[in-house]
Design a protein around this motif. Structure first.
Motif, PDB file in Angstrom:
ATOM      1  N   TYR A   1      85.751  20.062  10.949  1.00  0.00           N
ATOM      2  CA  TYR A   1      86.537  20.136   9.712  1.00  0.00           C
ATOM      3  C   TYR A   1      87.461  18.917   9.561  1.00  0.00           C
ATOM      4  N   THR A   2      88.059  18.495  10.690  1.00  0.00           N
ATOM      5  CA  THR A   2      88.983  17.356  10.629  1.00  0.00           C
ATOM      6  C   THR A   2      88.245  16.019  10.651  1.00  0.00           C
ATOM      7  N   GLY A   3      86.935  16.074  10.933  1.00  0.00           N
ATOM      8  CA  GLY A   3      86.155  14.833  10.981  1.00  0.00           C
ATOM      9  C   GLY A   3      86.152  14.190  12.360  1.00  0.00           C
ATOM     10  N   ALA A   4      86.739  14.876  13.358  1.00  0.00           N
ATOM     11  CA  ALA A   4      86.792  14.304  14.714  1.00  0.00           C
ATOM     12  C   ALA A   4      85.390  14.127  15.287  1.00  0.00           C
ATOM     13  N   THR A   5      84.493  15.061  14.964  1.00  0.00           N
ATOM     14  CA  THR A   5      83.143  14.970  15.539  1.00  0.00           C
ATOM     15  C   THR A   5      82.343  13.834  14.903  1.00  0.00           C
ATOM     16  N   ASP A   6      82.641  13.497  13.644  1.00  0.00           N
ATOM     17  CA  ASP A   6      81.957  12.357  13.014  1.00  0.00           C
ATOM     18  C   ASP A   6      82.300  11.077  13.775  1.00  0.00           C
ATOM     19  N   THR A   7      83.586  10.940  14.104  1.00  0.00           N
ATOM     20  CA  THR A   7      84.031   9.759  14.854  1.00  0.00           C
ATOM     21  C   THR A   7      83.369   9.741  16.236  1.00  0.00           C
ATOM     22  N   ALA A   8      83.342  10.935  16.897  1.00  0.00           N
ATOM     23  CA  ALA A   8      82.732  11.021  18.232  1.00  0.00           C
ATOM     24  C   ALA A   8      81.240  10.706  18.157  1.00  0.00           C
ATOM     25  N   ALA A   9      80.571  11.200  17.104  1.00  0.00           N
ATOM     26  CA  ALA A   9      79.128  10.950  16.944  1.00  0.00           C
ATOM     27  C   ALA A   9      78.875   9.455  16.761  1.00  0.00           C
ATOM     28  N   GLY A  10      79.716   8.818  15.969  1.00  0.00           N
ATOM     29  CA  GLY A  10      79.582   7.373  15.755  1.00  0.00           C
ATOM     30  C   GLY A  10      79.727   6.613  17.068  1.00  0.00           C
ATOM     31  N   TYR A  11      80.676   7.080  17.897  1.00  0.00           N
ATOM     32  CA  TYR A  11      80.913   6.434  19.193  1.00  0.00           C
ATOM     33  C   TYR A  11      79.692   6.607  20.114  1.00  0.00           C
ATOM     34  N   LEU A  12      79.166   7.851  20.161  1.00  0.00           N
ATOM     35  CA  LEU A  12      78.007   8.123  21.025  1.00  0.00           C
ATOM     36  C   LEU A  12      76.783   7.331  20.570  1.00  0.00           C
ATOM     37  N   ALA A  13      76.618   7.241  19.233  1.00  0.00           N
ATOM     38  CA  ALA A  13      75.484   6.485  18.691  1.00  0.00           C
ATOM     39  C   ALA A  13      75.606   5.012  19.116  1.00  0.00           C
ATOM     40  N   LYS A  14      76.840   4.509  19.100  1.00  0.00           N
ATOM     41  CA  LYS A  14      77.086   3.113  19.487  1.00  0.00           C
ATOM     42  C   LYS A  14      76.768   2.913  20.977  1.00  0.00           C
ATOM     43  N   VAL A  15      77.229   3.884  21.800  1.00  0.00           N
ATOM     44  CA  VAL A  15      76.972   3.809  23.248  1.00  0.00           C
ATOM     45  C   VAL A  15      75.468   3.785  23.527  1.00  0.00           C
ATOM     46  N   SER A  16      74.715   4.566  22.729  1.00  0.00           N
ATOM     47  CA  SER A  16      73.266   4.637  22.959  1.00  0.00           C
ATOM     48  C   SER A  16      72.528   3.499  22.249  1.00  0.00           C
ATOM     49  N   GLY A  17      73.247   2.570  21.691  1.00  0.00           N
ATOM     50  CA  GLY A  17      72.628   1.436  21.007  1.00  0.00           C
ATOM     51  C   GLY A  17      71.874   1.850  19.754  1.00  0.00           C
ATOM     52  N   ASN A  18      72.284   2.959  19.148  1.00  0.00           N
ATOM     53  CA  ASN A  18      71.614   3.517  17.959  1.00  0.00           C
ATOM     54  C   ASN A  18      70.132   3.786  18.208  1.00  0.00           C
ATOM     55  N   ASN A  19      69.786   3.990  19.471  1.00  0.00           N
ATOM     56  CA  ASN A  19      68.391   4.266  19.835  1.00  0.00           C
ATOM     57  C   ASN A  19      68.232   5.775  20.044  1.00  0.00           C
TER      58      ASN A  19
ATOM     59  N   ILE B   1      76.432  16.921  17.133  1.00  0.00           N
ATOM     60  CA  ILE B   1      75.011  16.710  16.797  1.00  0.00           C
ATOM     61  C   ILE B   1      74.801  16.812  15.288  1.00  0.00           C
ATOM     62  N   GLN B   2      75.494  17.761  14.659  1.00  0.00           N
ATOM     63  CA  GLN B   2      75.373  17.868  13.194  1.00  0.00           C
ATOM     64  C   GLN B   2      75.810  16.562  12.525  1.00  0.00           C
ATOM     65  N   SER B   3      76.808  15.901  13.121  1.00  0.00           N
ATOM     66  CA  SER B   3      77.308  14.644  12.540  1.00  0.00           C
ATOM     67  C   SER B   3      76.307  13.494  12.681  1.00  0.00           C
ATOM     68  N   PHE B   4      75.374  13.597  13.650  1.00  0.00           N
ATOM     69  CA  PHE B   4      74.377  12.523  13.792  1.00  0.00           C
ATOM     70  C   PHE B   4      73.470  12.431  12.569  1.00  0.00           C
TER      71      PHE B   4
ATOM     72  N   LEU C   1      67.338  16.257  19.536  1.00  0.00           N
ATOM     73  CA  LEU C   1      68.696  16.338  20.094  1.00  0.00           C
ATOM     74  C   LEU C   1      69.091  17.796  20.348  1.00  0.00           C
ATOM     75  N   TRP C   2      68.657  18.700  19.430  1.00  0.00           N
ATOM     76  CA  TRP C   2      68.931  20.135  19.646  1.00  0.00           C
ATOM     77  C   TRP C   2      68.255  20.614  20.923  1.00  0.00           C
ATOM     78  N   TRP C   3      66.978  20.208  21.103  1.00  0.00           N
ATOM     79  CA  TRP C   3      66.261  20.637  22.322  1.00  0.00           C
ATOM     80  C   TRP C   3      66.930  20.048  23.563  1.00  0.00           C
ATOM     81  N   ALA C   4      67.367  18.799  23.454  1.00  0.00           N
ATOM     82  CA  ALA C   4      68.041  18.158  24.604  1.00  0.00           C
ATOM     83  C   ALA C   4      69.297  18.954  24.976  1.00  0.00           C
TER      84      ALA C   4
END
Lengths: 461, 149
Positions: free
Chosen positions: A329-347, A379-382, A392-395
């Motif tokens: 609701y606060t958008g914290a997970t969107d920021t976290a998802a963006g960070y994780l995507a960056k860590v994974s090289g958007n792969n 994951i929803q934010s991805f 990602l859900w299965w993972a």
């Protein structure tokens, strides 16, 4: 106790300040801090976990971090009602002797050998965990393991560990095996059929790997059991040890449970046929069955609701889901998802490996429901970043279930089984006696699941 | 009528140091189903009953397994019975014991026995020392006497 309390508060407050410094806004930082209190609360103060989520959720409302309407929405009443319905059905099955009947079936295995016992216990543990929940399943399997080990005068610990490992693996096979299964199904739109065609085969391969590993790991106890079986002869006494009269009640209970499973398995098709929203039938079938049970057993209806439904756990789940919702609701997970995507090289594949690894390691320490609840909004934010969510859900599912095998506190089934072992046999398992075999099984099965998710195209549809 | 008027003052008790096997012999000899566990200063430590022995020798998961019938005796019951001499009463007794004060009324004692599902309750004085014990039979007999007067 006081030290642990200050540690919990200290870590949570620090995490809040660090989040703020790292670019999160005040409401996001507060939501992260409060959620962390609940997570650490389950780790450090298990008995007080409900108090922590009550206080944390109230703080979220009073600080206007989330509004009342959204808190109620995120509490996921659909999942809670599904679990209530299933708990009533499990209560009926228990009362009618279904589980004792299963125990008696294990005791009646003909021409018993150690390997046959190992394979049977692993298979039944996994399949029972698929059909009911892992905690219910493990109690009955432990009862059977104890009776057989007592009869042949061998130490039950290795077989108990195997049954718990198999139970955790089995709990990933269907929507019903673990609360995280229904949670993921409700949030992802994955159906019971998806679980049967995609999760169940992975579970079977992991189970085969488990049997292979423990067959080697526990070769000495297995050899000893074989020698005892030869010395003591057939399990004639065990065959008549427990009986469950095939009364009408057991048959009717089995019929109700069978019809429930059948309807749950067809939920997606029924929803399409009747133009209902996804998961409407999945979530209402257990309620319909529980309603029928309470009409049939009207004199015991109150007992089913008051004793068989674990309100303590369900209330904890509700408010935990609400707190995770506040992160979204606060958008914290969107920021976290963006960070994780960056860590994974958007792969996407790197991201899949990251999620299954983090969830496996995390669930080896934390309750997997807590971990998965935190991950779901991320994951929803991805989706907004453009990732295909299905792998990602299965993972998340496999990481959450298989990681529970790594340590002796990794899942509720482990804690329940080891509690019975300590109480009944006065055997207190050391951390490392579990850890090495748990780690071996945890790593191998998680790698198998990750490889299947990466290689097989059905998981990327 | 108050509890102190009907309680048994000569309280047979255990010290907690006895083995469970010895305690079983004592309650069998006295033909009662349980005894309070009291230290040398008359402080109540717990209550030891036949139910505690059943709890030790039968599997703890029995209540969770649901309905079934034992067709034979599990092998482990014999082993557990043989191990009773290794266990001390203090290790297995029930420590959360329902008690009454000397000046508790009979009806209150009866209410506690019914709602807490206990057969007997130790009676404590103002210093929390055990001064007697009352059983369901004692309470019922006294209530009957009152009713018939």
């Amino acid at each position: 106790m006081i030290k642990k309390f200050f540690l919990l508060i200290g870590i949570s407050v620090c995490a809040g300040f660090l989040s703020k410094a790292g670019g999160f806004n005040s409401h996001q930082a507060l939501a992260i801090s409060i959620f962390l209190v609940s997570v650490l609360g389950t780790l450090l103060f298990w008995e007080f976990r409900l108090s922590f989520v009550f206080l944390g959720s109230s703080a979220l409302l009073l600080t206007n971090t989330i509004n009342l309407e959204s808190l109620i929405k995120f509490a996921s009443l659909d999942v809670i009602l599904f679990l209530v319905g299933m708990m009533v059905l499990i209560g009926l099955l228990k009362e009618s002797g279904f589980f004792a009947w299963l125990v008696s079936l294990i005791l009646r295995i003909r021409n018993l050998t150690a390997t046959k016992f190992l394979v049977s216990v692993s298979l039944i543990s996994a399949l029972l965990a698929c059909a009911v929940d892992e905690v219910t399943s493990i109690i009955f399997i432990v009862a059977a393991v104890f009776e057989i080990c007592d009869y042949f005068e061998v130490e039950p610990t290795p077989f108990l560990i195997v049954s718990v490992l198999a139970t955790n693996i089995g709990s990933s096979g269907t929507v019903l095996g673990n609360p995280i299964g229904i949670l993921i199904a409700a949030k992802s739109g994955l159906t019971f059929e998806d679980f049967i065609f995609k999760a169940f085969p992975v579970m079977l391969v992991c189970l085969a790997a488990l049997i292979f590993i423990v067959r080697i790991w526990y070769r000495k106890p297995l050899k000893e059991l074989d020698q005892k079986i030869k010395a003591l002869g057939a399990n004639e006494m065990l065959i008549k040890l427990i009986s469950v009269p095939p009364e009408r009640e057991l048959k009717v209970s089995l019929l109700i449970f069978g019809v429930t499973l059948f309807c749950i398995s067809l939920h997606h098709r029924l929803e399409l046929l009747w133009h209902l929203e996804p998961n409407t039938v999945l979530l209402t079938i257990p309620l319909i069955s529980a309603g029928c049970v309470m009409i049939w057993k009207w004199q015991r209806a109150r007992k089913f609701i008051e004793k068989d439904v674990e309100w303590w756990t369900l209330l904890f789940f509700m408010l935990l889901f609400a707190q995770a919702g506040a992160l979204h609701y606060t958008g914290a997970t969107d920021t976290a998802a963006g960070y994780l995507a960056k860590v994974s090289g958007n792969n996407p594949l790197n991201l899949l490996v990251l999620i299954i690894s983090v969830s496996a390691i995390g669930s080896s320490i934390l309750d997997n429901v807590v971990l998965v609840t935190a991950f779901i909004p991320v994951i929803q934010s991805f989706k907004n970043i453009g990732f295909n969510l299905q792998p990602l859900w299965w993972a998340l599912l496999f990481g959450g279930c298989l990681g529970g095998n790594i340590t002796l506190v990794g899942s509720t089934a482990n804690i329940v089984a080891l509690g019975i072992l300590e109480k009944e046999r006065n055997i207190k398992l050391t951390f490392f006696r579990w850890f090495w075999v748990g780690l071996a099984v945890g790593i191998v099965t998680t790698v198998i699941a990750a490889l299947m998710l990466i290689i097989l195209p059905i998981y990327h549809a | 009528m108050k509890v102190k008027e009907i309680m048994t003052k000569d309280v047979k008790s255990l010290s907690g140091e006895e083995t469970v096997k010895d305690a079983l012999d004592i309650i069998s000899r006295l033909e009662i189903s349980g005894l309070p566990v009291i230290d040398k200063d008359r402080n109540l430590l717990g209550m030891f009953t036949e139910k505690d022995i059943l709890r030790i020798i039968l599997p703890g998961y029995l209540t969770q397994v649901g309905a079934f019938v034992y067709g034979d005796d599990p092998k482990n019951i014999k082993n557990k019975f043989l191990n009773l001499h290794n266990l001390k009463v203090a290790e297995v007794m029930n420590k959360a014991v329902e008690t009454v004060k000397e000046d508790t009324s009979l009806s209150e004692a009866a209410r506690l026995m019914l709602t807490k599902n206990v057969r007997r309750m130790p009676v404590l004085d103002a210093d929390k020392k055990v001064t007697g014990i009352i059983s369901r039979y004692d309470v019922l007999a006294a209530l009957r006497r009152i009713a018939e007067v």
